[in-house]
Structure formats: structure tokens, C-alpha cells
Design a protein around this motif. Structure first.
Motif, PDB file in Angstrom:
ATOM      1  N   ARG A 174      83.421  43.024   7.811  1.00 35.30           N
ATOM      2  CA  ARG A 174      83.863  44.411   7.841  1.00 35.30           C
ATOM      3  C   ARG A 174      83.384  45.118   6.576  1.00 35.30           C
ATOM      4  O   ARG A 174      82.915  44.481   5.640  1.00 35.30           O
ATOM      5  N   ASN A 175      83.530  46.435   6.566  1.00 33.53           N
ATOM      6  CA  ASN A 175      83.139  47.218   5.400  1.00 33.53           C
ATOM      7  C   ASN A 175      84.301  47.250   4.398  1.00 33.53           C
ATOM      8  O   ASN A 175      84.868  48.291   4.091  1.00 33.53           O
ATOM      9  N   SER A 360      83.483  49.079  -0.759  1.00 32.95           N
ATOM     10  CA  SER A 360      82.627  49.623   0.283  1.00 32.95           C
ATOM     11  C   SER A 360      82.224  51.071   0.056  1.00 32.95           C
ATOM     12  O   SER A 360      81.241  51.542   0.632  1.00 32.95           O
TER      13      SER A 360
END
Length: 1213
Positions: A174-175, A360
Motif C-alpha cells: 500500500r501507499n 507516502s
């Protein structure tokens, strides 16, 4: 400001805004910097993705059992810091090609050692479980995994890391914060290693996972490089955590320096501490905020960062290429000031992306340049103009009243001249301000560096140097000119006013043919030599007196007509048979007859000539003819004698064989060895009249002699009677000497080589001193003894000596027996030469240089010097002496009075020879400054820096640091790179005492332990230790190429090191050392290397490491054994805790009682003769055993015996 959403925590980390602003346009005017403030807020509960990447080679078997139960515990701990966490799992072994993995079909199916163990086929990388929040799924999938196996020690971890970073979709990243936990107990293969398996294609940087999650194209692509791995992790914003065992910890620490935002932790042997290790690394990484730009800058644009990490408004630190704040707390905001500067115009706008590594979010900066003046766009009280002292318009500061200068930096009230720059230039000058060596501030020059003067016109570091030292160290540099001390002259004060070296034997200067300058003779034209005592047109004394000698003695020659006048100063005497030597002149008369004369000067300019008349010519034809005939006869006789000698040698050998048979048969009638040989020849050969004729010479009676005629004699025909005495000396009897040596060699082979290396024999036959004196019969008497008695003495010496070649001898750092090295030692002792000149040791001079060259290459030097020394202690002393001489060459002549107080530095774990050397060299043991070591025995570089500063403050002059690679007790390796940095900073000689650990350089697997050794100035290395070359074999290696050894130690003894020899006198190496005679130590190492090759010696080193690791693992399995620490080398230190002390560690007398165990066990094992192992206390630690794994003949069975024997010997304690 295009987008600047406020910083926010979000909901449990989800939707948080941690980086602001988000999008900015920056317009730059060339030459004018612009600053941008970037804010970062560390949000609480920021989501985490963690991918667990595990080494599944066979050595990680116990770790896998622990990891199978890891999922739930890891999730629980991570959920303490974030509500959104997912974990995944992948594994790796190595490429499935030789030589990394066995390709035998059965081994590909089941690579583990035991067929009874669960084992999976080898693979490069296997993605097992995508990122998930289901702990049970993690434990279920990991529970299905089994260990595998490969052949070599390094693993294919880089392949796995690269695929985990590239295959983001398959992994499920995931980010959010991305963590990759890498666990292994060994090092890694890197780019280029694939060529060993025939793989030449570089890694292409793409994902190659098949439907089963396997890296399918591993056999096609080489391992990635460190740079590829670092780039892939950075691009994917993944933060690696290397959880590795202590043995490989230094390697991964160096790797972590090359990979941004990575962490390293020490993994316990069974991975029991992995959860805590991950949490510690995560906390460290997440509390470190690093802001950087991740794209290339356009030409002419430069970016720098300043970090404001605390709560104050003060900016901390200098401008750097990235911004970083450490120990950032949750909910804490930090600021970064990003400075943009352009030196040229950009053709078009450029996008830059900034991000906090590991997070991120990004900041996008649109970069524009303004290259035209917009004069209507004025900035009032601009910070650019000295913090608001003027207005900025069209790029120029317009100062407020009372301020002057380009940036309004000066106050009118403080200036005496309206022209700000006039005070920074010479009158009517047009050159650079402050002579280009300083800055003009408000009409006054502020000089930089070592410049001085009102206009910085003087450079106090530009004076000439002598031998690299400013003003030769004998003057002061002022404004580019050396001001010399008294009695020194020259542009660099290089000249001494003394004339000692110019005084001729007659007391004059330069023999009257020159003048003395800088204590050296400058000769007049036509003269040369150190004292101008020679000239190209001058006659030698022999040439000067030749004509007078000829005319006075023989009445011939050029002066025959006026001899009495021209040679009135000469008195001549004829001597028919004088004793000629090198002082006599050898000349020819006018009729080409050779004659000799001696010229001796006397008072008043007169000379005495002693002349030997020429020999009368003779007809040599008869001599030549007779010589030729005699030569032919001599050659014929030589051939006959050679044949007779070969027959004689053969007969003597037959006699020796018979002697042995006689001893077995107890044939006591024959007492004389030579008579026994005659009997053997008579019995076994046909009748020989020559033999019978030889018998009367021995005063021998043979009955019946007549019966021998015409038939082959039989044994019953002989009655031997002799009354011979045994030989008490072998001088002049080479056959008897050969027989003795063969007997001795037989004893050595049987008692030392065969029995001494057998595990079924004793290590030693212990006797008390008084008893041993009686058994050895040590008294030296007036009368000699028979050869049988001598052989018995040899047997007794061997019987009661310790067998250091025995596989159960673990007592010292040397052990074992290499047959090729032993052969070299035998040859060396037989030749009995001294290695100081080429003329008496030509083979060994050349051989020593070749061996030293090979050792220097392993250190990392392409050139240098070196010598074999009588032990590592002497090597260390030499290094100290060389370092002192290099810094103060006068000390060789003037001694200690030429020296200031000196200081050398070494760790408290160093070898005691450093202090001995300081005492021996007159420095005193107080000059040795002891540097603290860490818990593993490694020198602490920070304390070294502190000790150097302290020594300087006390008035001492630091000159040398001695680091240790392989300490005597713990086997620790000092951090050479960090120590070399300190030495380079302070200009100190770095010596590395690698007497014990130097042989690790032969191992590609373990040579990283000596990383940085190539930066040393000298290295001590003892191949007789780990390589079992045999005592002694100790090399001192130098990086120096200026002949420092000879300059420091040489005395140029004229009877050994004549400079007019017929060969290159540079081959005479004796002046490199302080002793005169020097034994040959290179042949045994050379022969062993020739036989084993570098590859064989590497296997020997790697085998020692492998056996040490096996012993450690066995120790951990047994009750009653406790490691002092995890070994880094082949020194395994441990306590044996007897049954009576187990479980009583908290008792107040536990340490005292435990300290008595090792001495008791040592006495028992030595008296029994079963083995020998050393023990010692160390600091606050009570007595423990130090096991040294060095003997190349050791096996796992010997390691098991060691533990079993200690248990047997200590079971009643």
C-alpha cells in the motif's frame, strides 16, 4: 503557493496530512537564492506494511521454528503503534545452478544432510504470502515452509530483496510506511558472482514472479549490485531492516551505510528476539525524518537543506544535500528550509518532487527562472538586503539612509571613507579585493586561511618546503619567505651551517678543491667525490710513480735518460719474492713486461718504492702439452673414481640394510658394522677377489680362506673375529653420518609424524621436573656416547615432549603439522645458511621477496617492502621503531635526546609485545596510551580520538596507533576503517598487528573482518599460526617504498655489504634488520603454498571457521557449557559449569568457585595426556577456557571429543 493543506493527524493515521505544502511554484533569478519552508508532522498510528523475508538455507532450521509462531506476536506489537498493519512472508535460498546449489537430481529434490528431515527443493526467491492483516494466515503459510540447502556460504538474498521491491502488485504494497524485514545468518552474493555459474546477463530490474510466486528467471540473470538494490528500495519507498546474526553483523552494517533509511539489528541464534528487534528498528526509522528530492536537478540548479528539529526558532546544522531530524516524537512538527539557487536560465519549467523517506506523501515544486528585469516588482525591506536594510528592485539593493554596500551590510557611521572598497585594495590598485585571499567587509579585509597583512597580501603557507615540511621544520614562514633558525640557511632552511661532512682526512675542507655548502662539498670544475678528492684528469698514485719505479729499478722507460733528476724524491728497493696484496700497483714496462711495485709516502714529500722485477719469459709449449695430457688422464681417473664411488655407496647401503636385519636376528657374533657389511657381501654376492684382497686391511682373520676359491661361499664358511671399538665421532665418516640421520629420520617419522598426529596417542607424557631430569640423563660428560645411545636420547626427547601436531592440542594459537612446510624446514636446517646477502643465500633472497610480494598483494598493496622477523613480537617492535624513525630520523644517530615525549596508542586487548617494545626501544611503557575496547574486545575509535587529544594536551607527540586483527584471547578484529580515519586526520602511522588474524585475508568469505587493512602503514602477519607453517614464520609488511627498513636499521658493515660487488647490491637484505645472522623462514611457506595453492589455503581457513561454528552450536545444546560471547573468529571462549554449580549463578561465591574449575580440569587432562586447552581470566570474568580451532587436521569428531572429555573430567566437581 499552489496547494498548502494544513497538517493533520487524520483518523488513527488514515487520511493524515504529514507534509506541507503539497504544491509550490518557485521562480528563481540567476544568482539569487530563494528559500522554501517545508513542514512535517509525525502523525500517530500511521499505517504499516511489513514483509518478512527469510533465509531458508539449512543453517536457519531452528529460526524457522521460531518464525512459525511469529505472526500473532508481531501483529500485537505493531498494533500498539498503529491500528492499520499488514504482514506478508517470502523466503530465499540461492540460484539453482552450480556452484551455488548441487544439481545432482537427488540433491535437488532433498538438499538437506539427513534424509529423515523435512526439506524442500532449493529455490532463489519464493513469495509465499501477500500482505495481510490475518495473523493466522501468516502462521499457517509459514508453518507449511521447510528449510532447504545450498553449497556455499553466501546466500541469494539480493535477488529476493530486488523482486520484493519490484513486484509491488504481487506483494500487495500500500501507499503507507513500508518495511522489509530481512533475516539471515550469512552474507550475500552480489553482482558478478553469477559468472561462477555461467550467468553473464545483468539483472534487468523487472519483476519475474510466476503464478506460484517463484522467481522464475533467476538462472538467467546475475545477482543485482548493491546500487541496484538501494535504488529499487528507494524508488519503492521501502525501508529495509536487516536482522542478522553476530557473525555477519559488520557486513550488514557496512551495507546499511549504502542503503538510505535502513537499519541493522543483531539476531539471536534461534531468532527469539526478532519481534523486539523489529520494533526497535521500526521506532528508530519512523522517528527519523529525512527530506530529499528524488529526481535529477536540471543543469545550473543547486538545492541545499537546513533542518529545524526542535521547538525553537533556531535552525540547526549547516546546509546539506538533504534535511534530516532524528528522534522526532509523535505529534511533533519539524521544519526544513530548502534553498534553491540557479546559475543559469532554464529553457522551460522543471518539476521537482520532494518526500520524507519512508512516508507516502510528496511535495511538488514547479521550478521557473526569471531572466528579465521586472523593475516594477519591488520588495520593501527585503531579507536579501542584510535582513531588511534596503529594498530589492531589479535584483539590486537600494539601501535605507545610513547604510552602504552592495547588500547594505555597512553602516556609514563606522566608515572613514565613502569608497567601501578603497580600503581593501592597494593605492591605485585594480586587482582583486583583499588580494583574493579574504573578504572585504565594510572597507576592511578579513583574511582567510593562513593569509595575513592589511590587504591579505601575505601567504604564510606558501614558503618552500624541504622533505615535505614547511621551511624544513627549521624556520618560520612569514609572507612567503622562510625566516630560518640560527645555523640554518637556504630558501627552505634546508642548509645546515655545520661543516662536519666536508672535513678531509688531512683536516682541510673539501680537500682544497671546493667549498662547503649546506654541510656538503661543492667541488671545483674537474673534481668530484664526497670530499672533492677525485678528478677525471688526475693520475692515480700508481700512474704517478710508475715511470720512476721503472727507471730506478730497471733503467728503462720514459725517464731513463734523466732518472736521477726527475726521480730524486724516490728511493727504490728491489724485492724478488714479496707478499703481494691489494695495495701493490700492477703496471707494465716499456717492453710490455708485467711488474709490481709498492709506493709509500714518507715525510718531506719523499716516496719509497718497493719493486718486484718482472718474471723472465719462458717457452710454455711443454707445459701446455703436459697439461692437456694430464687433463685427459685426470678426467679418466675421475670417471673411474665416480663409478667406484657409486659402487661404494651402494655397498654401504647394503651394509646398512644388513645391520637392521642383524639387530632383528640378534646376530651377536658380528660386532663391527663394517665387518657385518663384508659378511653380507660375501654371503649374497659372487666371490670377489677385490673384496678378499681388502680384508687384510681390516686386521681380519677368515677361516677357512682356501675353501672360498672357485665356489660361492656359504655362511658356515666364515668365522669372523674382530676386536673393533665403536666410532665415537662421525667426523670424516659420511656413510656413518648418513646412517645416523636415516635412523633419526625414521624415529621422527614414527614417533612424531605418525604417532604424534594420531588421536589414539597421548598429547603429552607428563612427568614431574625431577623425575624428567633423571629420565632424560641431561648431564654433559667428558667422553662421548655410542650412536645407539644418541638415538635413544632422541626417542626420549620426543616421548616426553608435548605433541603440538596432535589433533587434541588446542593450547596455543599454533598447532598441526603440514608435511610440505616440514620438508621446507628440513631443507632450511640442512643448508644452514644466513639470509643477509645474495652471495650466500641467492635462492632464498629471491624467494623471500616473491613470498612477501604475495602477502602484500593480499593486504591490498601493489608495492612496498617487508622482511621475515623472528616472531610477531619483533615485527611489532620493528613497526614502532620505523614509525619513530620516519618522524624523527635524527634519533638513529642522536638517540633519545633528539626526541620530545612520544605517545603511541593501542587497545587494552593488544598483544603485550607493544609495551615490551616501548620499553626495549627506550620510549618507556608510560608512552603507551591504552585505548578502551568494547564488550567484544574491539578498540573504540571515539576513545582513541579522546586519548590522542589528551596526549597532545599533556605535551606528548602522538606518532603511532597499533590496531589488532585477531586478539589473543577473544579473537576480536578492531574497526580498521574508523581507526584509519583517525590516523589520517592526525597524521599518525597505523600499524596492524594481524599476527593471529592475518591469514583470514586468504578467505573470500571472511576477509571482510580486516576491511580497511590496505590503509595501514605496516602489518604483522604470522603464517605459522592459522596456516600451520611451523615455527617460526613471521612477516612484517610495509606499504613504504622509500627503503625505510634499510635507512632505519642499516649500518653498512663493510665486511658484509661491500658496494662494489659484481651483482646488484640491492639484493643484500641483511641491513634491513637489527640482527646480523638471519635464518631462512620463507622456504616452508613457499613450499606449502606451491603444494596447496591459494585455493587450498583458503579452504583451510574456511574449514577452521566452520568447525568453530559447529563447536559453538554443540556448546549451546549441552548442559554445563556457557559461552563467554559469540565468537567472531576461531577463538571459542566458554565456561564449563560442573554439576555442583549449575543453577547457582546467583550465589555470592559462584564466580570464585567457577574460577577454580578450569585449573583443575587442565591439570587432569594434562596428567592423563588426553588433550591440552588453555584457560585464563579476562577483566572481571573468572577463568574460562579458550578453544583455538587452528589445526587443519581437525574434524567434528575432535570437537565432540573436547566436550565429552571435559564432561568426563569434571563430572565429580
Amino acid at each position: 503557493m499552489l496547494q498548502d493543506d494544513p497538517l493533520s493527524q487524520g483518523t488513527r493515521g488514515e487520511g493524515a496530512t504529514q507534509l506541507a505544502p503539497q504544491r509550490v511554484r518557485v521562480t528563481l533569478r540567476p544568482g539569487e537564492p530563494q528559500q522554501l519552508r517545508v513542514r512535517f508532522l509525525r502523525a500517530e498510528g500511521y499505517p504499516v506494511d511489513l514483509y518478512y523475508l527469510m533465509d531458508l538455507s539449512y543453517s536457519m532450521k531452528d529460526d524457522l521454528e521460531r518464525v512459525r509462531q511469529l505472526g500473532h506476536a508481531l501483529l500485537v506489537r505493531l498494533q500498539e503503534v498503529t491500528d492499520s498493519v499488514r504482514i506478508g512472508f517470502g523466503s530465499f535460498v540461492d540460484k539453482t545452478v552450480l556452484p551455488f546449489v548441487s544439481t545432482v537430481p537427488s540433491k535437488l529434490r532433498h538438499p538437506c544432510p539427513s534424509r529423515l528431515e523435512s526439506c524442500q527443493s532449493p529455490f532463489s526467491f519464493h513469495h509465499v504470502l501477500s500482505l495481510t492483516g490475518d495473523a493466522k494466515a501468516f502462521e499457517r503459510e509459514v508453518g507449511r515452509q521447510n528449510v532447504s540447502g545450498n553449497l556455499d556460504s553466501p546466500e541469494g538474498g539480493f535477488d529476493a530483496i530486488l523482486q520484493a521491491a519490484l513486484c509491488q502488485k504481487q506483494i500487495g504494497w500500500r501507499n503507507v510506511s513500508r518495511l522489509l524485514v530481512f533475516t539471515s545468518d550469512d552474507t550475500f552474493h552480489t553482482a558478478g558472482d553469477g559468472k561462477l555459474g555461467g550467468i553473464f546477463m545483468p539483472s534487468d530490474g523487472h519483476c519475474h514472479l510466476d503464478s506460484n510466486g517463484l522467481y522464475s528467471r533467476s538462472p538467467e540473470f546475475d545477482y543485482p549490485s548493491v546500487g541496484q538494490v538501494a535504488q529499487a528500495l528507494s524508488a519503492a519507498n521501502i525501508q529495509p531492516i536487516f536482522a542478522v546474526t553476530s557473525a555477519t553483523l559488520p557486513v550488514y552494517r557496512e551495507l546499511s551505510k549504502l542503503i538510505p533509511k535502513s537499519a541493522v539489528g543483531e539476531l539471536s541464534e534461534d531468532s527469539s528476539n526478532v519481534v523486539q528487534l523489529i520494533m526497535d528498528a521500526y521506532n528508530s526509522l519512523s522517528s527519523t525524518v529525512t527530506l530529499e528530492h528524488d529526481s535529477l536537478l536540471p543543469p545550473g540548479v543547486r538545492i541545499s537543506y537546513e533542518s529545524q528539529c526542535g521547538d525553537s526558532e533556531k535552525r540547526l546544522g549547516e546546509a546539506a544535500d538533504r534535511g534530516q531530524c532524528n528522534h522526532v516524537r509523535i505529534n511533533q512538527t519539524v521544519n526544513f528550509w530548502v534553498t534553491f539557487q540557479a546559475t543559469r536560465c532554464l529553457p522551460e519549467p522543471h518539476l521537482l518532487r520532494f518526500r520524507a523517506r519512508g512516508f507516502s506523501e510528496e511535495l511538488t515544486v514547479e521550478l521557473h527562472t526569471l531572466c528579465d528585469c521586472n523593475c516594477s516588482d519591488a520588495q520593501l525591506q527585503a531579507p536579501h538586503c542584510s535582513d531588511g536594510q534596503g529594498h530589492l528592485q531589479c535584483g539590486v539593493c537600494s539601501c535605507v539612509p545610513g547604510r552602504l554596500g552592495r547588500l547594505c551590510e555597512c553602516s556609514e557611521a563606522e566608515l572613514s571613507s565613502p569608497d567601501l572598497e578603497s580600503g581593501c585594495r592597494a593605492p591605485n590598485g585594480t586587482g582583486p579585493l583583499c588580494s583574493g585571499r579574504g573578504q572585504c567587509q565594510c572597507g576592511r579585509c578579513t583574511c582567510s586561511g593562513q593569509s595575513s597583512g592589511r590587504l591579505c597580501e601575505c601567504d604564510d603557507a606558501s614558503c618552500e618546503r624541504h622533505e615535505g615540511i614547511l621551511c624544513g621544520g627549521f624556520g618560520r614562514c612569514q609572507c612567503g619567505v622562510c625566516h630560518c633558525h640560527a645555523n640554518r640557511t637556504g630558501r627552505a632552511c634546508e642548509c645546515s651551517g655545520d661543516t662536519d661532512n666536508c672535513v678531509s682526512p688531512d683536516g682541510g675542507l673539501c680537500s682544497g678543491h671546493g667549498h662547503c655548502n649546506c654541510n656538503r662539498c661543492q667541488c671545483n670544475d674537474g673534481y668530484y667525490g664526497a670530499l672533492c678528492d677525485q678528478c677525471s684528469g688526475c693520475k692515480t698514485p700508481c700512474e704517478t710513480h710508475r715511470d720512476c719505479a721503472e727507471c730506478k729499478a730497471f733503467g728503462t722507460g720514459p725517464l731513463a735518460m734523466n732518472c736521477s733528476t726527475a726521480c730524486a724524491h724516490a728511493n727504490t728497493t728491489l724485492v724478488l719474492t714479496p707478499t703481494l696484496d691489494d695495495s701493490w700497483c700492477k703496471e707494465r714496462t716499456q717492453d710490455n713486461q708485467l711488474f709490481f711495485f709498492l709506493a709509500e709516502d714518507v715525510a718531506g714529500g719523499r716516496v719509497v718504492l718497493t719493486v718486484r722485477p718482472p718474471e723472465e719469459g719462458a717457452d710454455h709449449t711443454q707445459i701446455i702439452v703436459l697439461g692437456c695430457v694430464g687433463g685427459i688422464v685426470a678426467v679418466g681417473l675421475g670417471l673411474v673414481l665416480a663409478y667406484r664411488l657409486s659402487v661404494e655407496i651402494y655397498d654401504r647401503r647394503e651394509f646398512h640394510r644388513f645391520e637392521k636385519e642383524r639387530q632383528h636376528l640378534n646376530w651377536k657374533q658380528i660386532k663391527s658394522r663394517f665387518l657385518a657389511w663384508l659378511v653380507l657381501k660375501a654371503v649374497h654376492n659372487a666371490y670377489s677377489p677385490a673384496l678378499l684382497a681388502f680384508l687384510p686391511m681390516m686386521s681380519l682373520q677368515i677361516f677357512p680362506v682356501a675353501s672360498l676359491s672357485g665356489r660361492r661361499p656359504e655362511q658356515k664358511d666364515f668365522l669372523l673375529m674382530a676386536d673393533s671399538q665403536p666410532f665415537l665421532s662421525l667426523d670424516g665418516d659420511p656413510v656413518a653420518a648418513e646412517a645416523l640421520l636415516q635412523d633419526v629420520f625414521g624415529i621422527v617419522v614414527d614417533e612424531v609424524i605418525r604417532k604424534g598426529t594420531s588421536a589414539s596417542e597421548k598429547v603429552c607424557e607428563w612427568k614431574e621436573p625431577e623425575e624428567l631430569k633423571q629420565l632424560l640423563d641431561l648431564e654433559l660428560r667428558h667422553e662421548g656416547e655410542s650412536q645407539e645411545q644418541i638415538l635413544e636420547h632422541c626417542r626420549a626427547v620426543i616421548r616426553y615432549s608435548v605433541k603440538t601436531c596432535h589433533p587434541r592440542f588446542f593450547n596455543q594459537l599454533f598447532s598441526g603439522l603440514d608435511p610440505h612446510a616440514l620438508a621446507g624446514r628440513i631443507v632450511t636446517e640442512s643448508l644452514n645458511t644466513s639470509q643477509y646477502t645474495y652471495e650466500i643465500a641467492p635462492v632464498f633472497v629471491l624467494m623471500e621477496e616473491e613470498v612477501l610480494k604475495k602477502l602484500r598483494a593480499l593486504v591490498g598493496w601493489s608495492s612496498g617492502d617487508g622482511v621475515f622477523c623472528p616472531g610477531g613480537s619483533i615485527s611489532n617492535m620493528y613497526a614502532v621503531n620505523l614509525a619513530r624513525y620516519q618522524r624523527y630520523p635524527d634519533c638513529k644517530q642522536r638517540g633519545l635526546r633528539a626526541l620530545p615525549p612520544l605517545a603511541l596508542f593501542t587497545s587494552k586487548e593488544c598483544h603485550y609485545s607493544i609495551k615490551k617494545g616501548a620499553a626495549f626501544l627506550g620510549l618507556g611503557t608510560d608512552s603507551v596510551r591504552v585505548v578502551e575496547a568494547d564488550e567484544r574486545g574491539k578498540m573504540i575509535p571515539e576513545d582513541l580520538e579522546r586519548q590522542i587529544s589528551l596526549a597532545k594536551a599533556e605535551g606528548a607527540v602522538p606518532f603511532l596507533v597499533s590496531a589488532t586483527s585477531g586478539t589473543t584471547v577473544l579473537g576480536a578484529f578492531d574497526p580498521l576503517e574508523a581507526i584509519a580515519d583517525v590516523c589520517q586526520h592526525h597524521g599518525l602511522w597505523l600499524h596492524v598487528d594481524a599476527a593471529w588474524g592475518g591469514s583470514v585475508l586468504l578467505s573470500q568469505t571472511h576477509r571482510h573482518l580486516l576491511a580497511g587493512i590496505q590503509r595501514a602503514d605496516s602489518v604483522a602477519w604470522n603464517p605459522h599460526k592459522l596456516l600451520s607453517t611451523g615455527l617460526q614464520c613471521s612477516a612484517l609488511l610495509l606499504r613504504d617504498t622509500s627503503n625505510l627498513l634499510k635507512r632505519c636499521h642499516g649500518s653498512q658493515a663493510s665486511y658484509l655489504f661491500q658496494q662494489d660487488k659484481f651483482y646488484d647490491v640491492a639484493l643484500d637484505t641483511g641491513d634491513k634488520v637489527v640482527q646480523c645472522g638471519r635464518r631462512v623462514d620463507c622456504l616452508k611457506l613457499w613450499l606449502m603454498w606451491k603444494a596447496q595453492g591459494g585455493q587450498g589455503l583458503q579452504r583451510r581457513v574456511d574449514q577452521a571457521f566452520a568447525l568453530a561454528r559447529y563447536l559453538v552450536e554443540e556448546l549451546k545444546k549441552r548442559e554445563g557449557f556457557e559461552l563467554v560471547m559469540e565468537p567472531e573468529f576461531v577463538n571459542v571462549c566458554f565456561w564449563f559449569v560442573p554439576p555442583s554449580l549449575r543453577g547457582k549463578k546467583e550465589s555470592p561465591d559462584y564466580s570464585e568457585r567457577l574460577s577454580k574449575v578450569a585449573p583443575i580440569l587442565k591439570e587432569r587432562m594434562v596428567r592423563k595426556g588426553s588433550m591440552m586447552i588453555g584457560y585464563q581470566p579476562h577483566g572481571t570474568r573468572s577463568n574460562f577456557f579458550r578453544m583455538v580451532v587452528a589445526n587443519p587436521a581437525l574434524t567434528r569428531a575432535d570437537m565432540d571429543f573436547l566436550l565429552n572429555e571435559l564432561e568426563r573430567l569434571g563430572q565429580d566437581l
